[in-house]
Scaffold this active site. Structure first.
Site, PDB file in Angstrom:
ATOM      1  N   LYS A 267      35.665  30.711  35.744  1.00  0.00           N
ATOM      2  CA  LYS A 267      35.827  29.298  36.121  1.00  0.00           C
ATOM      3  C   LYS A 267      35.344  29.051  37.544  1.00  0.00           C
ATOM      4  O   LYS A 267      34.600  28.108  37.793  1.00  0.00           O
ATOM      5  CB  LYS A 267      37.295  28.878  36.025  1.00  0.00           C
TER       6      LYS A 267
ATOM      7  N   ARG B 128      47.378  23.913  34.123  1.00  0.00           N
ATOM      8  CA  ARG B 128      47.635  25.146  33.384  1.00  0.00           C
ATOM      9  C   ARG B 128      48.770  25.020  32.388  1.00  0.00           C
ATOM     10  O   ARG B 128      48.986  25.925  31.603  1.00  0.00           O
ATOM     11  CB  ARG B 128      47.934  26.292  34.340  1.00  0.00           C
TER      12      ARG B 128
ATOM     13  N   ARG C  64      37.375  43.693  40.871  1.00  0.00           N
ATOM     14  CA  ARG C  64      37.047  42.706  41.906  1.00  0.00           C
ATOM     15  C   ARG C  64      37.620  43.171  43.239  1.00  0.00           C
ATOM     16  O   ARG C  64      38.717  43.710  43.306  1.00  0.00           O
ATOM     17  CB  ARG C  64      37.637  41.347  41.510  1.00  0.00           C
TER      18      ARG C  64
ATOM     19  N   ARG D  90      43.072  42.485  45.581  1.00  0.00           N
ATOM     20  CA  ARG D  90      44.179  41.541  45.714  1.00  0.00           C
ATOM     21  C   ARG D  90      45.355  42.023  44.879  1.00  0.00           C
ATOM     22  O   ARG D  90      45.173  42.595  43.801  1.00  0.00           O
ATOM     23  CB  ARG D  90      43.768  40.138  45.229  1.00  0.00           C
TER      24      ARG D  90
ATOM     25  N   ARG E 142      49.559  38.011  34.011  1.00  0.00           N
ATOM     26  CA  ARG E 142      48.887  36.712  34.177  1.00  0.00           C
ATOM     27  C   ARG E 142      48.293  36.245  32.859  1.00  0.00           C
ATOM     28  O   ARG E 142      48.361  35.047  32.512  1.00  0.00           O
ATOM     29  CB  ARG E 142      47.784  36.800  35.235  1.00  0.00           C
TER      30      ARG E 142
END
Length: 176
Positions: free
Chosen positions: A13, A88, A127, A160, A171
């Protein structure tokens, strides 16, 4: 033009929103970026949000709606905007409808990006982010030139906390 990009974490996104933002000259509004900035600055919202984010949970709807109402009311949103991953929840969608109705606005287009869970887990756990300049890298598809150091400023890259595998899976469950 007012757009909404929806999809699971790690679906792309943000990447797509950035490209559309640049092409159309309208801001990309990422609730994740807004929340991470608040956490980094140590604001009251940041402290409140951090516990939810670190656990892979959603920040409460009323907090998110307040943030979004304030943000879309800023001058750079007058010509439109891209909502990156918001709303969301059903409550957020209904709240956004109310906010837009009060403003005499509507969403022009919503796009859902679907990606499988295994792909999301791989993307996010690979990431890395620069804690200084916030540049993003992926160790598989866009690695830094110098072993785990930012190409822009040379600072060591980090994973992160919300990109650790257990948190990513949480998540995804929360997203579903």
């Amino acid at each position: 033009m007012r757009l909404v990009l929806l999809g699971p974490p790690g679906s792309g996104k943000g990447t797509q929103a950035k490209m559309v933002s640049e092409k159309m000259g309208i801001p990309q509004i990422s609730t994740g970026d807004i929340l991470r900035e608040a956490v980094a600055r140590g604001t009251e919202l940041g402290r409140k949000a951090r516990s939810y984010m670190d656990a892979g949970q959603l920040v409460p709807d009323d907090v998110m709606l307040g943030l979004m109402e304030k943000r879309i009311g800023e001058a750079d949103c007058a010509r439109g905007y891209i909502l990156d991953g918001f709303p969301r929840t059903l409550a957020q969608a209904l709240g956004l409808d109310e906010i837009l109705s009060r403003r005499g606005e509507a969403i022009d287009l919503a796009i859902l990006i679907e990606v499988g869970d295994d792909t999301v887990v791989k993307r996010l756990t690979r990431r890395r982010v620069c804690p200084a300049c916030h540049a993003l890298y992926n160790l598989d598809t866009d690695p830094p030139k110098d072993d785990n150091r930012c190409d822009r400023c040379g600072v060591e890259l980090v994973l992160r906390s919300d990109d650790e595998e257990t948190t990513v899976r949480t998540r995804l469950n929360v997203y579903r």
